[in-house]
Write an enzyme that holds these catalytic residues in place. Structure first.
Site, PDB file in Angstrom:
ATOM      1  N   CYS A   1       0.777  -1.249   0.000  1.00 23.31           N
ATOM      2  CA  CYS A   1       0.000   0.000   0.000  1.00 23.31           C
ATOM      3  C   CYS A   1       0.810   1.301   0.000  1.00 23.31           C
ATOM      4  O   CYS A   1       0.305   2.309  -0.489  1.00 23.31           O
ATOM      5  CB  CYS A   1      -1.057   0.002   1.088  1.00 23.31           C
ATOM      6  SG  CYS A   1      -0.408  -0.028   2.762  1.00 23.31           S
TER       7      CYS A   1
ATOM      8  N   ARG B   1      10.519  -9.808  -0.603  1.00 23.72           N
ATOM      9  CA  ARG B   1      11.200  -9.619   0.682  1.00 23.72           C
ATOM     10  C   ARG B   1      12.367 -10.581   0.749  1.00 23.72           C
ATOM     11  O   ARG B   1      12.223 -11.748   0.371  1.00 23.72           O
ATOM     12  CB  ARG B   1      10.253  -9.917   1.855  1.00 23.72           C
ATOM     13  CG  ARG B   1       9.114  -8.941   1.949  1.00 23.72           C
ATOM     14  CD  ARG B   1       8.253  -9.238   3.150  1.00 23.72           C
ATOM     15  NE  ARG B   1       7.144  -8.291   3.187  1.00 23.72           N
ATOM     16  CZ  ARG B   1       6.267  -8.199   4.178  1.00 23.72           C
ATOM     17  NH1 ARG B   1       6.374  -9.012   5.228  1.00 23.72           N
ATOM     18  NH2 ARG B   1       5.289  -7.323   4.145  1.00 23.72           N
TER      19      ARG B   1
ATOM     20  N   GLU C   1      13.982 -12.986   2.705  1.00 20.37           N
ATOM     21  CA  GLU C   1      13.639 -13.736   3.918  1.00 20.37           C
ATOM     22  C   GLU C   1      14.808 -14.558   4.441  1.00 20.37           C
ATOM     23  O   GLU C   1      14.658 -15.324   5.396  1.00 20.37           O
ATOM     24  CB  GLU C   1      12.427 -14.638   3.669  1.00 20.37           C
ATOM     25  CG  GLU C   1      11.126 -13.889   3.391  1.00 20.37           C
ATOM     26  CD  GLU C   1      10.439 -13.334   4.646  1.00 20.37           C
ATOM     27  OE1 GLU C   1      10.996 -13.461   5.751  1.00 20.37           O
ATOM     28  OE2 GLU C   1       9.340 -12.762   4.496  1.00 20.37           O
TER      29      GLU C   1
ATOM     30  N   ARG D   1       6.833 -19.324   2.933  1.00 23.72           N
ATOM     31  CA  ARG D   1       7.682 -18.146   3.121  1.00 23.72           C
ATOM     32  C   ARG D   1       8.587 -18.017   1.920  1.00 23.72           C
ATOM     33  O   ARG D   1       9.500 -18.804   1.723  1.00 23.72           O
ATOM     34  CB  ARG D   1       8.482 -18.224   4.420  1.00 23.72           C
ATOM     35  CG  ARG D   1       9.206 -16.912   4.749  1.00 23.72           C
ATOM     36  CD  ARG D   1       9.865 -16.929   6.101  1.00 23.72           C
ATOM     37  NE  ARG D   1       8.899 -17.077   7.176  1.00 23.72           N
ATOM     38  CZ  ARG D   1       8.155 -16.078   7.653  1.00 23.72           C
ATOM     39  NH1 ARG D   1       8.278 -14.865   7.183  1.00 23.72           N
ATOM     40  NH2 ARG D   1       7.293 -16.304   8.621  1.00 23.72           N
TER      41      ARG D   1
ATOM     42  N   GLU E   1      -3.986  -6.571  -1.817  1.00 22.90           N
ATOM     43  CA  GLU E   1      -3.944  -5.617  -0.714  1.00 22.90           C
ATOM     44  C   GLU E   1      -5.235  -4.813  -0.728  1.00 22.90           C
ATOM     45  O   GLU E   1      -5.613  -4.224  -1.720  1.00 22.90           O
ATOM     46  CB  GLU E   1      -2.734  -4.676  -0.857  1.00 22.90           C
ATOM     47  CG  GLU E   1      -2.674  -3.608   0.210  1.00 22.90           C
ATOM     48  CD  GLU E   1      -1.886  -4.031   1.451  1.00 22.90           C
ATOM     49  OE1 GLU E   1      -1.637  -5.242   1.622  1.00 22.90           O
ATOM     50  OE2 GLU E   1      -1.547  -3.145   2.236  1.00 22.90           O
TER      51      GLU E   1
ATOM     52  N   ASP F   1      -3.787 -10.503  13.354  1.00 21.80           N
ATOM     53  CA  ASP F   1      -3.229 -11.537  12.483  1.00 21.80           C
ATOM     54  C   ASP F   1      -4.212 -12.690  12.389  1.00 21.80           C
ATOM     55  O   ASP F   1      -4.855 -13.043  13.380  1.00 21.80           O
ATOM     56  CB  ASP F   1      -1.916 -12.080  13.078  1.00 21.80           C
ATOM     57  CG  ASP F   1      -0.707 -11.261  12.647  1.00 21.80           C
ATOM     58  OD1 ASP F   1      -0.863 -10.337  11.826  1.00 21.80           O
ATOM     59  OD2 ASP F   1       0.398 -11.548  13.149  1.00 21.80           O
TER      60      ASP F   1
ATOM     61  N   GLU G   1       0.733 -17.421  10.034  1.00 23.20           N
ATOM     62  CA  GLU G   1      -0.043 -16.208   9.735  1.00 23.20           C
ATOM     63  C   GLU G   1      -0.326 -16.192   8.238  1.00 23.20           C
ATOM     64  O   GLU G   1       0.605 -16.281   7.442  1.00 23.20           O
ATOM     65  CB  GLU G   1       0.763 -14.961  10.124  1.00 23.20           C
ATOM     66  CG  GLU G   1       0.088 -13.677   9.665  1.00 23.20           C
ATOM     67  CD  GLU G   1       1.014 -12.454   9.673  1.00 23.20           C
ATOM     68  OE1 GLU G   1       1.959 -12.421  10.471  1.00 23.20           O
ATOM     69  OE2 GLU G   1       0.765 -11.551   8.855  1.00 23.20           O
TER      70      GLU G   1
ATOM     71  N   ASN H   1      -3.551 -10.401   7.448  1.00 19.66           N
ATOM     72  CA  ASN H   1      -3.713  -9.500   8.581  1.00 19.66           C
ATOM     73  C   ASN H   1      -4.744  -8.432   8.262  1.00 19.66           C
ATOM     74  O   ASN H   1      -5.075  -8.205   7.094  1.00 19.66           O
ATOM     75  CB  ASN H   1      -2.367  -8.857   8.933  1.00 19.66           C
ATOM     76  CG  ASN H   1      -1.923  -7.880   7.869  1.00 19.66           C
ATOM     77  OD1 ASN H   1      -1.784  -8.221   6.700  1.00 19.66           O
ATOM     78  ND2 ASN H   1      -1.756  -6.635   8.241  1.00 19.66           N
TER      79      ASN H   1
ATOM     80  N   CYS I   1      -5.433  -1.296   6.283  1.00 17.62           N
ATOM     81  CA  CYS I   1      -5.125  -2.152   5.147  1.00 17.62           C
ATOM     82  C   CYS I   1      -5.110  -3.604   5.594  1.00 17.62           C
ATOM     83  O   CYS I   1      -4.965  -3.907   6.780  1.00 17.62           O
ATOM     84  CB  CYS I   1      -3.806  -1.755   4.487  1.00 17.62           C
ATOM     85  SG  CYS I   1      -2.347  -2.037   5.487  1.00 17.62           S
TER      86      CYS I   1
ATOM     87  N   ARG J   1      -0.094 -17.984   1.000  1.00 19.23           N
ATOM     88  CA  ARG J   1      -0.377 -18.405   2.379  1.00 19.23           C
ATOM     89  C   ARG J   1      -1.789 -18.986   2.491  1.00 19.23           C
ATOM     90  O   ARG J   1      -1.990 -19.983   3.183  1.00 19.23           O
ATOM     91  CB  ARG J   1      -0.206 -17.227   3.348  1.00 19.23           C
ATOM     92  CG  ARG J   1       1.218 -16.711   3.438  1.00 19.23           C
ATOM     93  CD  ARG J   1       1.940 -17.257   4.663  1.00 19.23           C
ATOM     94  NE  ARG J   1       3.327 -16.840   4.671  1.00 19.23           N
ATOM     95  CZ  ARG J   1       3.867 -15.996   5.561  1.00 19.23           C
ATOM     96  NH1 ARG J   1       3.111 -15.473   6.513  1.00 19.23           N
ATOM     97  NH2 ARG J   1       5.140 -15.689   5.493  1.00 19.23           N
TER      98      ARG J   1
END
Ligand code: ATP
Ligand code: ZN
Ligand code: MG
Length: 519
Positions: A326, A356, A358, A367, A375, A436, A449, A452, A478, A485
């Site tokens: 976002c 990302r 990780e 992951r 989003e 979460d 998770e 969120n 957001c 996931r």
């Protein structure tokens, strides 16, 4: 949620400054004395409680074109703020004699911060603090209950004061102290809702199973997969459920957010404070001139190796890849004023990947370094944003209970720094913060998770200077829905065989395509 600059602890400031003026001040001494006295009784006390504020010490002096002084203060009118106040009015006084301030030299700036015994920095921490920008030295006093003594670098010029650098340094030290204090304490986690127990039809790692069935393959990059037709169809079905059951009924509109994020965005969103160990960095060539790149091209042609070190010298970092989705949206509203009657506004983006680093945490599609997310973003008055978060929670519960039929829970999670700010009471804190959504993975027994819901308060509107016509605070929230996931959780509990899936979900997915065969 706003953390004020002010802290309840004691602070003292002592600043030595030399104002260099455009011509000699001789002859104006008596006028300056009257002005300095007025500063000490009024100008430098304004806004401070009785008996507090800043003081110009009596040994100030005028010598030729220079005015030298020392300012002593408490935390109510910090010496550097006092200097700025002083300069503004002093310019008027000497302006009457057609004299101006040419430059301001800060000769010495010492700050002491009260610190409690329990908040000692270890030696290696103190050593690191010496390398902070604008710091000459930072020491901790054994005699005075751990007091911190800060000496700022003499090179700081006046513009550093306008940028509030001393205040930021103090704030940073306090943050580091809090981090030490909270180290090892996990984030605050509080169960809000737990689904019924559900039948599991699988006890393996779904990524392993999908690899066996050629539903996906690891790509050439770290934590990156190429998704085959079957799992892609499952992702699209999950996305369709989200859109049909939540976005459309709640009045969302689709937008397309950028996926390259320039530094200015992360400066405003706050990510520039800490994103560095997880960012995917983006660089542009220093020039498009093919001649500039000829040596790199030749090197590759001869060795068949890409000379990464040579490239590093010829590129420039300009930002990073989408991390939280976002932040770059807010540039759309940056500096604008919105009429209140168009609120609340609900939009979503599903236009690209998130990235990302990780590191060693990579695990299957759970992951990844490159992942896919929808989003969801909403904004309105404080009440509208809080109310909308409740609606989202209801719709999500419906999706997970009635369509995916998974075992899951909702938890209120609060990073330690927020938990500390909200010490006054959890109820108040709960207006802004994150829920979460977690689901159990039968193959490992761990909870993952998978999305969120965050109410972000006025953080983004403030960072990007977005205002409401009425003057009321604009708030936003957001919710990041990770497709990998969602799929990981569903497949881990229900398995890869469609006949074991809940009827509703099976009909939304339809037949899984069989396209590739390998010999
Ligand atoms: P985690 O604690 O698992 O690292 P996070 O707190 O970093 O997650 P958020 O920043 O809240 O995650 O991101 C929102 C959502 O983005 C997550 O709920 C998840 O669905 C998805 N997500 C985040 N990181 C990854 C990743 N490395 N791989 C796949 N999905 C991810
Ligand atoms: Zn977000
Ligand atoms: Mg993470």
């Amino acid at each position: 949620m706003k953390k004020q600059n002010e802290t309840p602890r004691g602070m003292t400031f002592r600043l030595k400054a030399n104002l260099n003026c455009s011509s000699s001040l001789s002859g104006t001494e008596s006028e300056i004395k009257v002005f300095v006295d007025a500063c000490n009784t009024d100008l430098l006390k304004r806004g401070a409680p009785q008996g507090c504020g800043a003081n110009i010490l009596p040994q100030w002096q005028v010598s030729d074109e220079n005015f030298e002084m020392e300012i002593d203060s408490d935390r109510f009118v910090r010496a550097h703020d006092a200097l700025l106040r002083f300069n503004k009015e002093f310019s008027k006084v000497i302006g009457k004699h057609h004299i101006g301030i040419r430059g301001v030299e800060l000769e010495d700036y010492k700050i002491t911060l009260e610190w409690s015994d329990e908040d000692w920095f270890k030696n290696e921490q103190l050593a690191k603090l010496q390398k902070l920008p604008f710091v000459k030295s930072i020491t901790q006093s054994k005699k005075e209950g751990g007091k911190m003594l800060l000496e700022l670098d003499l090179d700081i010029d006046e513009s550093a004061l306008y940028k509030r650098i001393p205040d930021r340094l103090i704030r940073l030290l306090e943050d580091k102290r809090d981090a030490v204090r909270w180290k090892g304490k996990s984030e605050h986690w509080e169960l809000l809702f737990e689904s019924d127990k559900k039948p599991f039809h699988f006890d393996k790692d779904p990524t392993e199973e999908m690899l066996k069935r050629d539903w996906l393959r690891h790509a050439a990059g770290r934590g990156q997969y190429i998704y085959g037709p079957q799992i892609t169809k499952i992702f699209r079905a999950l996305e369709k459920i989200l859109l049909d059951e939540l976005c459309t009924p709640l009045g969302y509109n689709e937008m397309i957010f950028p996926k390259f994020v320039a530094w200015d965005v992360w400066k405003r969103s706050g990510h520039a404070k800490g994103i560095y160990p997880e960012a995917y960095y983006v660089c542009t060539p220093k020039t498009r001139d093919p001649e500039y790149w000829e040596d790199v091209m030749d090197y590759f042609k001869v060795t068949n190796e890409v000379p990464v070190d040579m490239i590093m010298g010829k590129i420039e970092n300009v930002g990073g890849m989408c991390y939280a989705q976002c932040p770059p949206f807010w540039v759309f509203l940056q500096g604008k004023i919105l009429p209140d009657e168009i609120l609340p506004i609900m939009v979503y983006d599903r236009s690209g990947t998130s990235h990302r680093y990780e590191s060693g945490g990579l695990h299957g599609i759970e992951r990844l370094d490159e992942f896919h997310r929808v989003e969801i973003l909403w904004m309105g008055t404080k009440q509208q944003v809080i109310d909308h978060a409740k609606l989202l929670q209801e719709q999500y519960r419906h999706i997970f209970n009635d369509i995916l039929d998974i075992e899951w829970r909702e938890a209120w999670v609060t990073p330690w720094f927020m938990a500390q700010e909200g010490k006054a009471g959890l109820a108040e804190l709960k207006e802004a913060g994150t829920i979460d959504y977690e689901a159990v993975l039968p193959y490992s027994g761990k909870w993952l998770e998978f999305q969120n819901v965050s109410v972000n308060g006025d953080k983004y509107p403030t960072g990007f200077s977005v205002k409401l016509q009425s003057g009321e605070d604009l708030w936003s929230g957001c919710s990041g829905v990770g497709l990998e996931r969602w799929a990981a959780v569903f497949l881990a509990q229900k398995g890869l065989d469609a006949d074991k899936w809940p009827e509703k979900f099976r009909s939304i997915v339809g037949e899984l395509p069989e396209v590739f065969r390998f010999l």
